[in-house]
Design a protein around this motif. Structure first.
Motif, mmCIF file in Angstrom:
data_model
loop_
_atom_site.group_PDB
_atom_site.id
_atom_site.type_symbol
_atom_site.label_atom_id
_atom_site.label_comp_id
_atom_site.label_asym_id
_atom_site.label_seq_id
_atom_site.Cartn_x
_atom_site.Cartn_y
_atom_site.Cartn_z
ATOM 1 N N THR A 26 0.923 -1.100 -0.120
ATOM 2 C CA THR A 26 -0.110 -0.256 0.124
ATOM 3 C C THR A 26 1.015 1.215 -0.007
ATOM 4 O OG1 THR A 26 -1.647 -1.025 1.302
ATOM 5 C CG2 THR A 26 -1.714 1.309 1.351
ATOM 6 N N ARG A 27 0.755 2.015 -0.930
ATOM 7 C CA ARG A 27 1.498 3.517 -1.079
ATOM 8 C C ARG A 27 0.346 4.455 -0.403
ATOM 9 N NH1 ARG A 27 3.222 0.182 -5.063
ATOM 10 N NH2 ARG A 27 5.244 0.080 -5.227
ATOM 11 N N ILE A 28 0.881 5.414 0.277
ATOM 12 C CA ILE A 28 0.299 6.731 0.859
ATOM 13 C C ILE A 28 1.281 7.920 0.385
ATOM 14 C CG2 ILE A 28 -0.561 7.805 2.813
ATOM 15 C CD1 ILE A 28 -0.824 5.173 4.199
ATOM 16 N N VAL A 42 2.331 7.179 11.258
ATOM 17 C CA VAL A 42 2.759 5.398 11.389
ATOM 18 C C VAL A 42 2.580 5.125 12.770
ATOM 19 C CG1 VAL A 42 4.685 3.676 11.028
ATOM 20 C CG2 VAL A 42 4.237 5.551 9.434
ATOM 21 N N GLU A 43 2.840 5.730 13.796
ATOM 22 C CA GLU A 43 2.578 5.206 14.918
ATOM 23 C C GLU A 43 1.018 5.004 15.354
ATOM 24 O OE1 GLU A 43 4.651 8.016 17.615
ATOM 25 O OE2 GLU A 43 6.651 6.962 16.946
ATOM 26 N N SER A 44 0.293 6.196 14.895
ATOM 27 C CA SER A 44 -1.266 6.070 15.276
ATOM 28 C C SER A 44 -2.229 5.392 13.882
ATOM 29 C CB SER A 44 -1.615 7.618 15.364
ATOM 30 O OG SER A 44 -1.641 8.189 14.023
ATOM 31 N N ASP A 49 4.974 -2.631 11.180
ATOM 32 C CA ASP A 49 6.209 -1.795 11.340
ATOM 33 C C ASP A 49 7.070 -1.983 10.322
ATOM 34 O OD1 ASP A 49 5.598 -1.396 14.108
ATOM 35 O OD2 ASP A 49 6.515 -3.215 14.817
ATOM 36 N N TYR A 50 6.483 -2.700 9.155
ATOM 37 C CA TYR A 50 7.199 -2.802 7.878
ATOM 38 C C TYR A 50 6.883 -1.831 6.920
ATOM 39 C CZ TYR A 50 8.537 -7.336 9.994
ATOM 40 O OH TYR A 50 8.759 -8.150 10.887
ATOM 41 N N VAL A 51 7.547 -0.545 7.010
ATOM 42 C CA VAL A 51 7.262 0.562 6.428
ATOM 43 C C VAL A 51 8.466 1.061 5.649
ATOM 44 C CG1 VAL A 51 5.168 1.268 7.509
ATOM 45 C CG2 VAL A 51 7.380 2.483 8.182
ATOM 46 N N SER A 52 8.359 1.792 4.483
ATOM 47 C CA SER A 52 9.678 2.356 3.995
ATOM 48 C C SER A 52 8.871 3.687 3.036
ATOM 49 C CB SER A 52 10.462 1.559 2.945
ATOM 50 O OG SER A 52 9.645 0.906 1.823
ATOM 51 N N LEU A 53 10.107 4.455 2.644
ATOM 52 C CA LEU A 53 9.729 5.530 2.020
ATOM 53 C C LEU A 53 10.217 5.376 0.466
ATOM 54 C CD1 LEU A 53 10.664 8.558 4.123
ATOM 55 C CD2 LEU A 53 8.541 7.712 3.592
ATOM 56 N N GLU A 54 9.466 5.788 -0.512
ATOM 57 C CA GLU A 54 9.692 5.468 -2.020
ATOM 58 C C GLU A 54 9.603 7.034 -2.647
ATOM 59 O OE1 GLU A 54 7.004 3.459 -5.022
ATOM 60 O OE2 GLU A 54 8.300 1.817 -4.243
ATOM 61 N N THR A 55 10.366 7.288 -3.389
ATOM 62 C CA THR A 55 10.289 8.466 -4.373
ATOM 63 C C THR A 55 10.058 7.999 -5.729
ATOM 64 O OG1 THR A 55 11.789 9.419 -2.889
ATOM 65 C CG2 THR A 55 11.345 10.573 -4.940
ATOM 66 N N ARG A 56 9.005 8.666 -6.293
ATOM 67 C CA ARG A 56 8.691 8.534 -7.633
ATOM 68 C C ARG A 56 8.253 9.870 -8.237
ATOM 69 N NH1 ARG A 56 4.062 3.810 -8.392
ATOM 70 N NH2 ARG A 56 5.074 1.990 -7.611
ATOM 71 N N GLY A 57 9.497 10.270 -9.218
ATOM 72 C CA GLY A 57 9.356 11.587 -9.702
ATOM 73 C C GLY A 57 9.628 12.704 -8.701
ATOM 74 N N ALA A 58 8.585 13.533 -8.457
ATOM 75 C CA ALA A 58 8.493 14.428 -7.473
ATOM 76 C C ALA A 58 7.609 14.245 -6.370
ATOM 77 C CB ALA A 58 7.919 15.755 -8.022
ATOM 78 N N ARG A 59 7.134 12.824 -6.246
ATOM 79 C CA ARG A 59 6.114 12.667 -5.002
ATOM 80 C C ARG A 59 6.955 11.526 -4.252
ATOM 81 N NH1 ARG A 59 2.610 16.146 -5.219
ATOM 82 N NH2 ARG A 59 1.487 14.880 -3.737
ATOM 83 N N LEU A 62 4.725 6.620 1.350
ATOM 84 C CA LEU A 62 4.826 5.931 2.486
ATOM 85 C C LEU A 62 4.610 4.362 1.969
ATOM 86 C CD1 LEU A 62 5.722 5.233 5.570
ATOM 87 C CD2 LEU A 62 3.247 5.763 5.983
ATOM 88 N N VAL A 63 5.505 3.304 2.106
ATOM 89 C CA VAL A 63 5.081 2.147 1.408
ATOM 90 C C VAL A 63 4.897 1.083 2.635
ATOM 91 C CG1 VAL A 63 5.564 -0.005 -0.113
ATOM 92 C CG2 VAL A 63 6.438 2.365 -0.750
ATOM 93 N N LEU A 64 3.690 0.425 2.649
ATOM 94 C CA LEU A 64 3.384 -0.407 3.923
ATOM 95 C C LEU A 64 3.496 -1.770 3.389
ATOM 96 C CD1 LEU A 64 -0.035 1.151 5.202
ATOM 97 C CD2 LEU A 64 2.384 1.923 5.745
ATOM 98 N N GLU A 65 4.301 -2.487 3.891
ATOM 99 C CA GLU A 65 4.435 -4.083 3.600
ATOM 100 C C GLU A 65 3.280 -4.778 4.204
ATOM 101 O OE1 GLU A 65 6.460 -5.252 1.292
ATOM 102 O OE2 GLU A 65 7.562 -3.443 1.056
ATOM 103 N N GLU A 66 2.348 -5.683 3.428
ATOM 104 C CA GLU A 66 1.297 -6.485 4.188
ATOM 105 C C GLU A 66 1.873 -7.854 4.118
ATOM 106 O OE1 GLU A 66 -2.547 -5.264 3.181
ATOM 107 O OE2 GLU A 66 -1.845 -3.170 2.849
#
Length: 66
Positions: A26-28, A42-44, A49-59, A62-66
């Motif tokens: 899931t990308r937010i 993320v905390e709320s 706990d498996y999250v990362s940040l991803e850059t696509r162009g200028a955006r 937050l990537v959530l692993e499920e």
């Protein structure tokens, strides 16, 4: 500000089916948030706990692993 959620598979095969080895992500869109705001979100609001940040162009997403 609203968050944009993309629940598409991480990688799609040519016939738009995910392989069994790949996880759904899931990308937010968090481009307009500062680091503290992302951490608080993320905390709320996230159940993993498996999250990362991803850059696509200028955006930035937050990537959530499920």
């Amino acid at each position: 500000m609203s968050l944009i959620v993309d629940r598409s598979p991480a990688h799609e095969t040519p016939d738009n089916e995910c392989s069994l080895e790949e996880t759904e992500r899931t990308r937010i869109d968090v481009t307009d948030l500062h680091a503290g705001g992302i951490e608080a979100f993320v905390e709320s609001s996230v159940d993993t706990d498996y999250v990362s940040l991803e850059t696509r162009g200028a955006r930035t997403y937050l990537v959530l692993e499920e």
